[in-house]
Design an enzyme around this catalytic site. Sequence first.
Site, PDB file in Angstrom:
ATOM      1  CD  GLU A   1       3.784  31.926  23.129  1.00  0.00           C
ATOM      2  OE1 GLU A   1       2.781  31.828  23.862  1.00  0.00           O
ATOM      3  OE2 GLU A   1       4.289  30.956  22.532  1.00  0.00           O
TER       4      GLU A   1
ATOM      5  CG  HIS B   1       1.760  26.249  13.183  1.00  0.00           C
ATOM      6  ND1 HIS B   1       0.580  26.017  13.829  1.00  0.00           N
ATOM      7  CD2 HIS B   1       2.726  26.011  14.104  1.00  0.00           C
ATOM      8  CE1 HIS B   1       0.824  25.629  15.078  1.00  0.00           C
ATOM      9  NE2 HIS B   1       2.115  25.623  15.265  1.00  0.00           N
TER      10      HIS B   1
HETATM   11  C1  LIG Z   1       0.868  30.103  21.619  1.00  0.00           C
HETATM   12  C2  LIG Z   1       1.727  28.953  21.210  1.00  0.00           C
HETATM   13  N1  LIG Z   1       3.013  28.913  21.603  1.00  0.00           N
HETATM   14  C3  LIG Z   1       3.807  27.881  21.241  1.00  0.00           C
HETATM   15  C4  LIG Z   1       3.335  26.866  20.468  1.00  0.00           C
HETATM   16  C5  LIG Z   1       4.265  25.729  20.038  1.00  0.00           C
HETATM   17  N2  LIG Z   1       3.877  24.502  20.715  1.00  0.00           N
HETATM   18  C6  LIG Z   1       3.064  23.612  20.119  1.00  0.00           C
HETATM   19  S1  LIG Z   1       2.698  22.345  21.105  1.00  0.00           S
HETATM   20  C7  LIG Z   1       3.651  22.918  22.357  1.00  0.00           C
HETATM   21  C8  LIG Z   1       3.737  22.147  23.635  1.00  0.00           C
HETATM   22  C9  LIG Z   1       2.402  21.946  24.234  1.00  0.00           C
HETATM   23  O1  LIG Z   1       2.444  21.104  25.334  1.00  0.00           O
HETATM   24  P1  LIG Z   1       1.138  20.625  26.084  1.00  0.00           P
HETATM   25  O2  LIG Z   1       0.174  21.754  26.210  1.00  0.00           O
HETATM   26  O3  LIG Z   1       1.545  19.987  27.351  1.00  0.00           O
HETATM   27  O4  LIG Z   1       0.457  19.574  25.126  1.00  0.00           O
HETATM   28  P2  LIG Z   1       1.035  18.234  24.494  1.00  0.00           P
HETATM   29  O5  LIG Z   1       1.730  18.618  23.249  1.00  0.00           O
HETATM   30  O6  LIG Z   1       1.926  17.607  25.506  1.00  0.00           O
HETATM   31  O7  LIG Z   1      -0.161  17.405  24.187  1.00  0.00           O
HETATM   32  C10 LIG Z   1       4.253  24.116  21.975  1.00  0.00           C
HETATM   33  C11 LIG Z   1       5.179  24.904  22.814  1.00  0.00           C
HETATM   34  C12 LIG Z   1       1.985  26.960  20.046  1.00  0.00           C
HETATM   35  N3  LIG Z   1       1.431  26.033  19.242  1.00  0.00           N
HETATM   36  N4  LIG Z   1       1.213  28.001  20.439  1.00  0.00           N
END
Ligand SMILES: Cc1ncc(C[n+]2csc(CCOP(=O)(O)OP(=O)(O)O)c2C)c(N)n1
Lengths: 350, 327
Positions: free
Chosen positions: B60, B129
Amino acid sequence: MASGRDELLRQYRQMQTIRRFEEEAARGYAQAKIGGFLHLYIGQEAIAVGVNDALEEQDYVFQTYRDHGTAIARGMEPKHAMAELFGKDAGCARGLGGSMHFFDVERNFLGGWAIIGGHIAVAAGAAFKSKYTGDGRVTVCFFGEGSTNIGGFHEGLSLAGLWKLPIVFICENNQYAMGTPMKRTSAISDLTLKAQGYGMVGERFDGHDVQLVRDRVKPAIDRARRGEGPTFIEINTYRFRGHSLSAPAKYRTRQELEERKRLDPCAVTRQQLKDAGMSEDELVKVDAEVDELIDEAVAFADAAEPAKEELVFSTVYATRQHGTPTLRATGYPDGRETGHASDAAKQENA
Amino acid sequence: MREIRYREALREALMEEMERDGTVFLMGEEVGHYEGAYKVSQGLLAQFGEQRVIDTPIAEAGFAGIGVGAAMTGLRPIIEFMTWNFSFVAFDQIISNAAKIHQMSGGKLTCPMVFRGPNGAAKQVAAQHSHSVDPFYTNIPGLYVVMPATPRDAKGLLKTSIRNDDPVVFLEGETLYNLKGEVPEEDEDELIPLGVARVAREGDGCTVVAWGRPFHNAMEAAEILAKDGIELEVVDPRTLRPLDTDAIVRSVKKTNRCVVVHEHWPYGGPGAEIVDVVQREAFDYLDAPVERVAAWDVPMPYASNLEELVLPTTERVLEAVRAVSYR
Ligand SMILES: Cc1ncc(C[n+]2csc(CCOP(=O)(O)OP(=O)(O)O)c2C)c(N)n1
C-alpha cells in the site's frame, strides 16, 4: 525402526487433526456458527507440524490470519481453537480475537495477525528480546509469498539481518495471494534473493513431506540459537481451498488443483506410514480417533458460554491510572458492571 | 428513476470518468483480474485494459506513493484500498505527501487523486479489520473526506471527486455495497458537489446528523418516531471535510435539538466536531444538550454478541432522540 515410525505416526495424527479441525470449521462457517473471515490451511499442514518439531517449547511462533494449523501444531487444544471460532468465552482469545487472531501465550504461540507485513517486524522484536536477555529462545515467523512485497517485511528482515537476531522467517509460498499468482506480484521468482540483500541465508524446498520440512528447518533454528543470525526459508506449498471461505477461487484451474492434490501432505504421510508397515486398519483407527477428538471439540464449542460483555471494556487497557479511559456515548452499558477502568478507580477511591 | 446498487453506482462513476478522461486510472490489490475484492471494478479490466486497471502487489505505501507521484505530474489516479484498514501502512503517503503538496510547493503543484475503498466494520472481522477511519483523515487539512450513504450519492460524489484537483479520501461502506437506490440515468452525468449536506428527511422534532451506515439507522428511527409524533430531520453531511456546518446549524435552529450518529469512536472526529459547531453557533436555540450515538470506545471484539453491542443501532438512536426530547 519403530521409534521413527512412532514419530511419523504422531506427526500424521497432528496433521490429520488440523485437517479435520478445519473441515469442521468450514462446516461451522456454512452453519453460521462462525463469522467474519475464515482462512483455511488445508494443504499446508506438513509445514506447521514439521516446523514445530524443529522448535523447543520455549521458542516463539508468529503467524498470519491463516493461523489454525500452526496453533494446533504448537499444542493448542482443538476445543479451545473451535470455541474461539464460535465466539465463545472458552476460546483461546476468549472469543475476542476470532479466526484471524489465535493466541496461546502458554505455548508461546504469539498470534494470529491480520495486517500483511505488520507481524514480521513484531516477530523480529520478540527475537530482539531474546538477544537482549540472552534467553536462548528462537522466534519463527510465518507469512505468505504475497507478504514479501510490503514494507513491514523488508524493514523487519533488514533489522533482523543487521542485528543478527535469533529468528527464522518462513515464507509459505502457496502460489496465490488471494486471486493473484506470484508472477504478477514479484519481479523475481526465487524469493530467497530478497533475503540475500539483508545478509541472511536463504533456503527453498517443497513442503509436503513433514519430516523433510523438520530436517531442513532445524539447521536454521540451530544457527539462530547459536547467535549466527536469521534465515529466510521459502517453502513451496499449495492451499486446496479458496483464500478464505467467502472468496471465490476462479483464478486457478481445476486441473492445477488436482495436480497439486496428488501431493496432499496428509495423504503423503499416511502413505509413508503404510510403507513403514502400518496396516490400513490401524490407520483407519487413528483417523477415527482424530474424528472423535474433533467431534468433541465441536461439542465443547457448541456448549460453551458466549463471549463475555465485561471483557469488552476491561481488556482495553492493562493498567488503571486516572482519567476516563474510554469515553461514553448514548447506549453505553451505564450502571452495568463493565470492568471500566474509571469505575474501578472510583470504587478504589470510595 | 431507475434503481441500482451502491456497488454498481460506484462502478458507473469509475467507468464514465475513465471514458471521459484518459489520465484517470484505477490501481490497487485485486482490482483487475479478480474484478475487485467487493466487485466494484467488475468489467473494468476488460473495458480499459491493463494499462489503466492495474493490479498491484500487497504494497500500500508503494502504490499510494505511485499515485501521489503520478498525480503531481499530471495523471488522475484512483487508488483503491481493499479496505481502509490497510491504508494505515500508507498513512505517510496520504498525510505527509498527498495532503501537503499543494501548500508545500507554494501552490504550484496539485495532487488530483482519489483514495477509495470500504470503511468501517463489516461483520465479525474483529479488531484489526473494523476501523472507521473518518476521524483520522478528517483531521488533515489538504484532504477532502467523502462518505456517501446512498447509491446516488456514491456515484455523484465519486465523479466529482475524480474531477477534483485535491486528494479525496473516499469512504465507502462494505455493508452498503448491496444497497439499492435511485440513481439518475447514465447520460445525465450528475455531479454532486463536495461539501454540501443533504437533508434526507424534513421534520421539526429533532435534528439527527448521520452518515455512512448509521445514516440508515437514523432513517429507520425517523420512521418509528413519526408514529409517536416526533418528526426527525435527518441531515447527511455526505462530505465530512469540508463540512457543511451551515446546513447542520440551520437545521438545529429549526428543531432545537440535535443527535449525532456515527460509527467511529467517540473520541474526537467529525462526531465531536459537529457537536462543537452546534454548541457555539446554535447555543441559544438548544433545548437539550446534544447527544451522540457512537461505537463503543473499544477495539472491535470478534464474537457477534459483542460486536452487536459495540456498533450503533437504531435502538440507540431512538434512545438518544428520546433523551434530548425528554420523552
Ligand atoms: C496491508 C494489508 N493489505 C491487504 C490485506 C488484505 N489481504 C489479506 S490476505 C491477502 C493475501 C495475502 O497473501 P499471502 O501473503 O500470499 O498469504 P496467503 O493468504 O496466501 O497465506 C490480502 C491482500 C491485508 N490483510 N493487509
